[in-house]
Enzyme design. Structure first.
Site: not given
Ligand code: F6R
Length: 609
Positions: A2, A27, A72, A96-97, A482, A486, A489, A505, A604
């Site tokens: 949000c 976001r 959101w 928000n929250g 990673e 990526k 995602e 395994h 985000k």
């Molecule tokens: C993936 C991504 C998320 C964040 C995770 C933690 O591309 O961005 O997996 O890494 O939500 O976010 P932060 O780093 O803001 O704590």
């Protein structure tokens, strides 16, 4: 997640609110809404995009005070009735929250005759605020809000308007970010400074358990007992251009291309090649404390957690500190065995991830010293940690983390070298080699970017695959994790990141000729081992894409496609391989026509549990 915006001044509120909400689109959201004071409070909201919200606001809507929100969904589906603002006769609230005791409050308010229009937790705030102002006394908006937040359990950033006090906007915060922007005859509220960049760079960060009022010329901040709090504004260094696309098709592509600069900015002024030292003035650890450190615990989520795994290897190798890496969401509910002579390192690009914040608070209760690695100045984590090591990657708008990840890796190299030198684990010469290597990284990343066409071709060739595997050993294991994160995602392809030695395994059963396997095979002491793993998957007919050094002439014999990285110090190659995998994911998602900057279901900054 949000987003909140608010405006009060002498301008036209609607376009300012809409513009600011657009800056928060990255976001992730499913609905949006605004309330504007136009003689009375007028509220417009919709389950949909900001463009659609704009279309339902009548063109002649006047008013120079308003609040807005992108939602959101957490409580209740993404439907118009659940979008914010929420109203209780003459009061409008955005939040928000998560309000954890909302069911109990809802029951009480229903008994008092309040009718609920939505399935959200936020609506209880609006009605409770109304009750606390009109129901049992004649409180002002500020007093009513102070009483209201004392009854809330959970997390909140709130902005509220009241039609009988039209010249003010009230706010409150606990465990969810909130910032006030200072303009000229106009002031703002927002959950994220990016929303304010078009209007002002002067901001005041609001802390937990603070409430206040924003007026066109002044801002008042109070604690919950009503004591005035005075706080100097801070200046945000981020530019508006940095938060816009600058001609790139997507923010993600722009941010991948910014890495030569973002890495350079992160290490600028900290590395001395001559002396083999890394100076981190922001580290509030005395030399004797560094020497006494027995263990470090890295706490993070998602991409930041992947960075943490590399951090573990670096701290153990370069600083001789036993290091554990914990997923913040699990750590907060476990029974960690921690003590005062230990270090907690929280990695969070946003500085607002609820799980990471809670885990750090829990570790602080054991007396551990804490360091935060974050990209956002003034974010909550910076107030929860003893020391803050900033990455200087600039605003990251694409939901998928790219430049903040590589900047985190740089911060971890610097921290490991700094601690390692202080503890006498590595010599000045060993540090020098690494420092020279770090300084070469921006140019080497540029080289990868200059030849990205080969990565694009590879991405297109395998874009229709159902599954992908990413394998690596030791330092390349987090790169594999990673790479897989990526890809899944943003392209929605099922991808697994695996320690290559673990394949036999279990997961080897999934390898078929239809499964591309990306093997991170840069030169280093596990190179021969990964070659054996490549042979294992080739024997099961997999197509293997290797990420390998420019000067590796052998690899082509074993694999189907080679994606090249400039040769580097073994410890540093994860940065370069990660850039290749970011581009592989980006071009795969592009070929599949996915929503790259705003992948489905993701946000985000994950400010709820
Ligand atoms: C993936 C991504 C998320 C964040 C995770 C933690 O591309 O961005 O997996 O890494 O939500 O976010 P932060 O780093 O803001 O704590």
């Amino acid at each position: 997640m949000c987003g909140i915006v608010g405006y009060i001044g002498d301008g036209h509120a609607v376009p300012i609110l809409i513009d600011s909400l657009r800056m928060l689109e990255y976001r992730g959201y499913d609905s949006a809404g605004v309330t504007v004071f136009n003689g009375s409070l007028e509220t417009y909201k919709i389950a949909g995009r900001i463009k659609e919200l704009e279309n339902i606001i009548p063109e002649n809507t006047k008013g120079s005070i308003g609040i807005g929100h992108t939602r959101w969904a957490t409580h209740g589906k993404p439907e118009t009735k659940n979008a914010h603002p929420h109203i209780s006769s003459g009061i409008s609230v955005v939040h928000n929250g998560i309000i954890e005791n909302y069911l109990e409050l809802k029951e009480r308010l229903t008994d008092l005759g309040y009718e609920f229009q939505s399935d959200t937790d936020t609506e209880v705030i609006a009605h409770l605020l109304h009750f606390n102002m009109n129901g049992n006394s004649n409180n002002s908006l500020l007093d009513g809000l102070a009483e209201t937040v004392k009854e809330l359990k959970g997390s909140y950033a709130i902005a509220a308007l009241y039609d009988k006090e039209p010249g003010i906007m009230a706010f409150a915060r606990k465990d969810s970010p909130l910032v006030v922007g200072l303009g000229n005859g106009s002031n703002y509220t927002a959950s994220d400074v990016t929303a304010l960049l078009k209007h002002t760079k002067k901001v005041i960060f609001i802390n937990d358990d603070e409430i206040g009022l924003v007026k066109p010329e002044t801002v008042e901040i109070y604690d919950l007992e009503g004591h005035t709090i005075s706080r100097d504004p801070e200046t945000i260094e981020w530019t508006l251009e940095a938060a816009e696309k600058a001609g790139y098709e997507h923010f993600m592509l722009k941010e991948i291309h910014e890495q030569p600069t973002s890495i350079q900015d992160t290490f600028a002024g900290k590395l001395s090649e001559l002396e083999g030292t890394v100076t981190l003035k922001e580290l509030y650890l005395k030399p004797e404390e560094i020497k006494r450190l027995r263990r470090a615990t890295i706490i993070a989520c998602g991409t930041s957690w992947n960075a943490g795994i590399l951090g573990k290897y670096l701290f153990e190798k370069l600083a001789g500190i036993h290091t554990d890496v914990e997923t913040a969401s699990e750590f907060r509910y476990s029974n960690p065995v921690l003590c005062g002579e230990e270090l907690t390192i929280a990695i969070t690009q946003s500085g607002e991830t609820a799980d990471t914040l809670a885990a750090v608070r829990s570790s602080s209760s054991y007396g551990c010293r804490s360091i935060a690695i974050t990209n956002v100045v003034g974010s909550t984590i910076t107030r929860e940690s003893d020391s803050v090591l900033y990455t200087r990657a600039g605003p990251e708008i694409g939901v998928a983390a790219t430049k903040t990840f590589t900047a985190q890796l740089i911060a971890l190299y610097m921290l490991a070298i700094n601690l390692g030198r202080a503890r006498g684990v590595i010599s000045a010469n060993e540090a020098k080699d690494l420092i020279v290597g770090i300084k070469r990284l921006p140019g080497q990343i540029q080289k990868i970017l200059n030849r990205k066409e080969a990565i694009k071709e590879c991405a297109i060739q395998f874009a229709e695959s159902r599954d992908y595997f990413f394998i690596g050993r030791y330092l390349n294991f987090p790169v594999a994790l990673e790479g897989a994160l990526k890809l899944k995602e943003i392209s929605y392809i099922h991808a697994e990141g695996y320690a290559a030695g673990e394949l036999k395994h279990g997961p080897l059963a999934l390898i078929t000729e239809e499964t591309p396997v990306v093997a991170i095979a840069t030169k280093g002491h596990t190179y021969e081992k990964i070659l054996s793993n490549i042979k294992e998957v080739k024997a099961r007919d997999a197509t293997v894409i290797a990420v390998a050094d420019d000067d590796d002439t052998e690899i082509e014999k074993y694999v189907d496609v080679v994606l090249r990285v400039p040769s580097s110090h073994e410890l540093l190659s994860p940065v370069l391989s990660s850039v290749v995998l970011q581009l592989l994911s980006y071009y795969t998602a592009l070929a599949k026509g996915c929503s790259i900057d705003k992948p489905r279901n993701l946000a985000k900054s994950v400010t709820v549990e």
